[in-house]
Motif scaffolding. Structure first.
Motif, PDB file in Angstrom:
ATOM      1  N   ALA A   1       0.715  -1.104  -0.572  1.00  0.00           N
ATOM      2  CA  ALA A   1       0.024  -0.143  -0.024  1.00  0.00           C
ATOM      3  C   ALA A   1       0.620   0.867  -0.144  1.00  0.00           C
ATOM      4  O   ALA A   1       0.224   2.385  -0.361  1.00  0.00           O
ATOM      5  CB  ALA A   1      -1.031   0.097   1.436  1.00  0.00           C
ATOM      6  N   ILE A   2       2.455   1.215   0.331  1.00  0.00           N
ATOM      7  CA  ILE A   2       2.894   2.663   0.502  1.00  0.00           C
ATOM      8  C   ILE A   2       3.648   2.891  -0.670  1.00  0.00           C
ATOM      9  O   ILE A   2       3.969   3.619  -1.341  1.00  0.00           O
ATOM     10  CB  ILE A   2       3.945   1.480   1.451  1.00  0.00           C
ATOM     11  CG1 ILE A   2       3.223   2.263   2.787  1.00  0.00           C
ATOM     12  CG2 ILE A   2       5.108   3.788   1.848  1.00  0.00           C
ATOM     13  CD1 ILE A   2       2.175   3.122   3.513  1.00  0.00           C
ATOM     14  N   CYS A   3       4.362   1.586  -0.765  1.00  0.00           N
ATOM     15  CA  CYS A   3       5.127   1.934  -2.534  1.00  0.00           C
ATOM     16  C   CYS A   3       5.005   0.959  -3.845  1.00  0.00           C
ATOM     17  O   CYS A   3       5.408   1.128  -5.271  1.00  0.00           O
ATOM     18  CB  CYS A   3       6.458   0.979  -2.408  1.00  0.00           C
ATOM     19  SG  CYS A   3       6.858  -0.574  -2.077  1.00  0.00           S
ATOM     20  N   GLY A   4       3.544   0.538  -3.869  1.00  0.00           N
ATOM     21  CA  GLY A   4       3.022  -0.794  -4.885  1.00  0.00           C
ATOM     22  C   GLY A   4       4.046  -1.498  -5.311  1.00  0.00           C
ATOM     23  O   GLY A   4       3.830  -2.293  -6.288  1.00  0.00           O
ATOM     24  N   LYS A   5       4.852  -2.409  -4.471  1.00  0.00           N
ATOM     25  CA  LYS A   5       5.762  -3.579  -5.222  1.00  0.00           C
ATOM     26  C   LYS A   5       4.927  -4.638  -5.209  1.00  0.00           C
ATOM     27  O   LYS A   5       3.695  -4.273  -3.828  1.00  0.00           O
ATOM     28  CB  LYS A   5       6.372  -3.352  -3.547  1.00  0.00           C
ATOM     29  CG  LYS A   5       7.417  -5.370  -4.190  1.00  0.00           C
ATOM     30  CD  LYS A   5       8.390  -5.300  -3.351  1.00  0.00           C
ATOM     31  CE  LYS A   5       9.525  -3.958  -2.656  1.00  0.00           C
ATOM     32  NZ  LYS A   5      10.174  -4.702  -2.232  1.00  0.00           N
ATOM     33  N   GLY A   6       4.453  -5.323  -6.354  1.00  0.00           N
ATOM     34  CA  GLY A   6       4.262  -6.408  -6.609  1.00  0.00           C
ATOM     35  C   GLY A   6       4.612  -7.084  -6.865  1.00  0.00           C
ATOM     36  O   GLY A   6       6.095  -7.295  -6.733  1.00  0.00           O
TER      37      GLY A   6
ATOM     38  N   LEU B   1       4.684  -8.942   2.381  1.00  0.00           N
ATOM     39  CA  LEU B   1       3.251  -8.861   2.313  1.00  0.00           C
ATOM     40  C   LEU B   1       3.204  -8.730   4.018  1.00  0.00           C
ATOM     41  O   LEU B   1       3.397 -10.234   4.455  1.00  0.00           O
ATOM     42  CB  LEU B   1       2.536  -8.214   1.530  1.00  0.00           C
ATOM     43  CG  LEU B   1       2.456  -7.898   0.267  1.00  0.00           C
ATOM     44  CD1 LEU B   1       1.576  -7.877  -0.569  1.00  0.00           C
ATOM     45  CD2 LEU B   1       2.977  -6.155   0.342  1.00  0.00           C
ATOM     46  N   GLN B   2       2.742  -7.861   4.656  1.00  0.00           N
ATOM     47  CA  GLN B   2       3.304  -7.944   6.034  1.00  0.00           C
ATOM     48  C   GLN B   2       1.891  -7.257   6.484  1.00  0.00           C
ATOM     49  O   GLN B   2       1.391  -6.387   5.880  1.00  0.00           O
ATOM     50  CB  GLN B   2       3.730  -7.433   7.417  1.00  0.00           C
ATOM     51  CG  GLN B   2       4.971  -8.639   7.137  1.00  0.00           C
ATOM     52  CD  GLN B   2       4.977 -10.210   6.827  1.00  0.00           C
ATOM     53  OE1 GLN B   2       4.260 -10.745   7.761  1.00  0.00           O
ATOM     54  NE2 GLN B   2       5.221 -10.431   6.317  1.00  0.00           N
ATOM     55  N   PRO B   3       0.263  -7.945   7.005  1.00  0.00           N
ATOM     56  CA  PRO B   3      -1.064  -7.525   7.435  1.00  0.00           C
ATOM     57  C   PRO B   3      -0.357  -6.278   8.590  1.00  0.00           C
ATOM     58  O   PRO B   3      -0.190  -6.729   9.726  1.00  0.00           O
ATOM     59  CB  PRO B   3      -1.536  -8.244   7.697  1.00  0.00           C
ATOM     60  CG  PRO B   3      -1.355  -9.150   7.696  1.00  0.00           C
ATOM     61  CD  PRO B   3       0.074  -9.541   7.114  1.00  0.00           C
ATOM     62  N   VAL B   4      -0.646  -5.031   8.385  1.00  0.00           N
ATOM     63  CA  VAL B   4      -0.342  -4.152   9.776  1.00  0.00           C
ATOM     64  C   VAL B   4      -1.359  -3.394   9.531  1.00  0.00           C
ATOM     65  O   VAL B   4      -2.148  -2.580   8.904  1.00  0.00           O
ATOM     66  CB  VAL B   4       1.179  -2.912   9.031  1.00  0.00           C
ATOM     67  CG1 VAL B   4       1.328  -1.989  10.454  1.00  0.00           C
ATOM     68  CG2 VAL B   4       2.020  -4.058   8.845  1.00  0.00           C
TER      69      VAL B   4
ATOM     70  N   LYS C   1      -1.921  -4.141   3.808  1.00  0.00           N
ATOM     71  CA  LYS C   1      -0.504  -4.781   3.634  1.00  0.00           C
ATOM     72  C   LYS C   1       1.034  -3.983   2.952  1.00  0.00           C
ATOM     73  O   LYS C   1       0.445  -2.848   2.212  1.00  0.00           O
ATOM     74  CB  LYS C   1      -0.922  -5.841   2.556  1.00  0.00           C
ATOM     75  CG  LYS C   1      -2.125  -7.302   2.525  1.00  0.00           C
ATOM     76  CD  LYS C   1      -2.096  -8.294   2.232  1.00  0.00           C
ATOM     77  CE  LYS C   1      -3.321  -9.424   2.997  1.00  0.00           C
ATOM     78  NZ  LYS C   1      -2.963 -10.236   1.835  1.00  0.00           N
ATOM     79  N   VAL C   2       1.483  -4.000   4.488  1.00  0.00           N
ATOM     80  CA  VAL C   2       2.405  -2.879   4.230  1.00  0.00           C
ATOM     81  C   VAL C   2       3.603  -4.418   3.264  1.00  0.00           C
ATOM     82  O   VAL C   2       4.418  -5.723   4.254  1.00  0.00           O
ATOM     83  CB  VAL C   2       2.713  -2.532   4.997  1.00  0.00           C
ATOM     84  CG1 VAL C   2       3.870  -1.400   4.939  1.00  0.00           C
ATOM     85  CG2 VAL C   2       1.674  -1.401   5.303  1.00  0.00           C
TER      86      VAL C   2
END
Length: 62
Positions: free
Chosen positions: A5-10, A32-35, A47-48
């Motif tokens: 959700a921050i950097c858009g890494k997919g 990704l970690q749910p935060v 997810k970050v």
């Protein structure tokens, strides 16, 4: 698939190459970690990726 959700890494796509050089498709997924974070004064779940967490780009909700 999900994205940070921050950097858009997919998800990244590439080839798995065997010893005989047979190429098949494979994917690399980000960690990704749910935060629970604070956005506009309210706690929100997102997810970050761990790189953003380690860099301190996310303010976690307590």
């Amino acid at each position: 698939m999900a994205k940070c959700a921050i950097c858009g890494k997919g998800v990244r796509v590439g080839m798995r190459v065997s010893h005989s050089h047979v190429r098949t498709k494979r994917t690399w997924t980000p960690n990704l970690q749910p935060v629970r974070t604070v956005i506009n004064g309210k706690p929100v779940r997102m997810k970050v990726c761990t790189r953003c967490l380690k860099a301190g780009k996310v303010k976690r909700a307590l």
